[in-house]
Design a protein around this motif. Sequence first.
Motif, PDB file in Angstrom:
ATOM      1  N   GLN A 109       0.802  -1.227   0.000  1.00  0.00           N
ATOM      2  CA  GLN A 109       0.000   0.000   0.000  1.00  0.00           C
ATOM      3  C   GLN A 109       0.833   1.274   0.000  1.00  0.00           C
ATOM      4  O   GLN A 109       0.361   2.327  -0.380  1.00  0.00           O
ATOM      5  N   GLY A 110       2.061   1.210   0.445  1.00  0.00           N
ATOM      6  CA  GLY A 110       2.902   2.399   0.509  1.00  0.00           C
ATOM      7  C   GLY A 110       2.778   3.112   1.842  1.00  0.00           C
ATOM      8  O   GLY A 110       2.356   2.535   2.848  1.00  0.00           O
ATOM      9  N   ALA A 113      18.264   5.018   4.453  1.00  0.00           N
ATOM     10  CA  ALA A 113      18.351   6.227   3.628  1.00  0.00           C
ATOM     11  C   ALA A 113      19.145   5.961   2.354  1.00  0.00           C
ATOM     12  O   ALA A 113      18.771   6.417   1.263  1.00  0.00           O
ATOM     13  N   ALA A 114      20.239   5.214   2.475  1.00  0.00           N
ATOM     14  CA  ALA A 114      21.062   4.898   1.304  1.00  0.00           C
ATOM     15  C   ALA A 114      20.275   4.063   0.297  1.00  0.00           C
ATOM     16  O   ALA A 114      20.354   4.288  -0.916  1.00  0.00           O
ATOM     17  N   VAL A 115      19.482   3.115   0.792  1.00  0.00           N
ATOM     18  CA  VAL A 115      18.638   2.313  -0.106  1.00  0.00           C
ATOM     19  C   VAL A 115      17.597   3.211  -0.766  1.00  0.00           C
ATOM     20  O   VAL A 115      17.337   3.106  -1.972  1.00  0.00           O
ATOM     21  N   GLY A 116      17.014   4.124   0.025  1.00  0.00           N
ATOM     22  CA  GLY A 116      16.012   5.033  -0.513  1.00  0.00           C
ATOM     23  C   GLY A 116      16.553   5.952  -1.591  1.00  0.00           C
ATOM     24  O   GLY A 116      15.827   6.336  -2.511  1.00  0.00           O
ATOM     25  N   MET A 117      17.840   6.300  -1.492  1.00  0.00           N
ATOM     26  CA  MET A 117      18.472   7.147  -2.504  1.00  0.00           C
ATOM     27  C   MET A 117      19.104   6.320  -3.622  1.00  0.00           C
ATOM     28  O   MET A 117      19.754   6.877  -4.507  1.00  0.00           O
ATOM     29  N   GLN A 118      18.920   5.002  -3.542  1.00  0.00           N
ATOM     30  CA  GLN A 118      19.404   4.067  -4.568  1.00  0.00           C
ATOM     31  C   GLN A 118      20.910   4.179  -4.774  1.00  0.00           C
ATOM     32  O   GLN A 118      21.406   4.167  -5.906  1.00  0.00           O
ATOM     33  N   SER A 145      13.335  13.703  -2.092  1.00  0.00           N
ATOM     34  CA  SER A 145      12.300  13.870  -1.060  1.00  0.00           C
ATOM     35  C   SER A 145      12.947  13.634   0.308  1.00  0.00           C
ATOM     36  O   SER A 145      12.814  12.538   0.875  1.00  0.00           O
ATOM     37  N   PRO A 146      13.650  14.641   0.839  1.00  0.00           N
ATOM     38  CA  PRO A 146      14.415  14.450   2.078  1.00  0.00           C
ATOM     39  C   PRO A 146      13.587  13.977   3.265  1.00  0.00           C
ATOM     40  O   PRO A 146      14.093  13.272   4.142  1.00  0.00           O
ATOM     41  N   LEU A 147      12.308  14.356   3.310  1.00  0.00           N
ATOM     42  CA  LEU A 147      11.474  14.000   4.456  1.00  0.00           C
ATOM     43  C   LEU A 147      11.018  12.540   4.430  1.00  0.00           C
ATOM     44  O   LEU A 147      10.621  11.988   5.468  1.00  0.00           O
ATOM     45  N   ILE A 201      11.763   6.206   4.880  1.00  0.00           N
ATOM     46  CA  ILE A 201      10.612   5.307   4.777  1.00  0.00           C
ATOM     47  C   ILE A 201      10.534   4.703   3.375  1.00  0.00           C
ATOM     48  O   ILE A 201      10.118   3.546   3.212  1.00  0.00           O
ATOM     49  N   GLU A 202      10.963   5.448   2.356  1.00  0.00           N
ATOM     50  CA  GLU A 202      11.001   4.898   1.002  1.00  0.00           C
ATOM     51  C   GLU A 202      12.024   3.773   0.935  1.00  0.00           C
ATOM     52  O   GLU A 202      11.787   2.735   0.284  1.00  0.00           O
TER      53      GLU A 202
END
Length: 340
Positions: A27-28, A139-144, A312-314, A318-319
């Motif tokens: 669901q995100g 965070a590193a995963v979220g920023m790929q 999307s720094p905020l 979570i991403e």
Amino acid sequence: MIFNKIHPRYIALDLGTTSTLIYLEGQGVVVNEPSVIAVNERGQIEALGHAAKKMLGRTPPNIRAIRPMEDGVITDYETAELMLKALLRQALKGASVVKPRALCCVPSGITEVEKRAVRDSVKNAGVREIYMIEELIAAAVGMQLPIEESTGSIVVDVGGGTTEVAVMSLGGVVVSESQKIGGNVMDQAVDRYLRSHYNIFVGEQICEQIKMQIGSAVPLEEEETFAVKGRNMLNGTPITVNVSSTEIRDALRECIMGVIGAVRTTLEKTPPELASDIVSAGINMTGGGSLLKRLDDAITQETNLLVHRAASPLTTIIEGLGMILGDFRRYRKLFNLYPT
């Protein structure tokens, strides 16, 4: 995969000093609320999240608006658990009563006692199992970033209560640094400046507004002003003063140098082989505090390295947690994640 109306097997939880975000498998992001709760004298919830944040500094004696998180860790166990239970109910609304498993991020500098407080609060809030992962890895995963490879990547997370910096390679943290400097500390610096220079008392939300509107890390092309309305500390009467962006920059100077100092310390501890990768790739920055105007330019001036701010720094963390849940079997092995 099981979808809405049935329980999700996994959820991801970013329990931050400033905000709490919850991600549901399939669901995100379904909850993104300030980490604030308002309770009455009987311990009952009066407001939660955005509604509770509006009540900060405005409550009658029988109601308390509380931030149960400070410097990235739980400082008020009972209210943190109460807040988490309410947010989980909100996230799982309409789902079955089966308890999900949770992937939860924690600061890299957290102690075992602080980690246990997070684990117990999340479990008591209605989670069957909890997996903990460092915020900077998420965070590193979220920023790929290519943290699974042998190349070095550096992440700077300027959060609400702490600034964390880490160099990562081969799926792990090689060196890291944590400082208790973040967006909330910057707000407090603005508050101290207004009190000492203008004898004016304002609420924390006004300080945050001032920081976001005219605060900056280096001089702006066109300096700005802000009409600050508050209470005169000498006679208690309402007062309005005009504050310039130059003054707010002076108020924030110590905080900004603290962030830069954490980056420099991490770079000094970085092995030469990884340092050469960072010179080529630059610094990756995220977190709500990174939204301070021209903070990236200030870090570049001090380190001579290009700074890339997350899109999307905020929501970067979570991403990243959501991406890990999307391929949990692989990431669980890579990051050695075990239930607690």
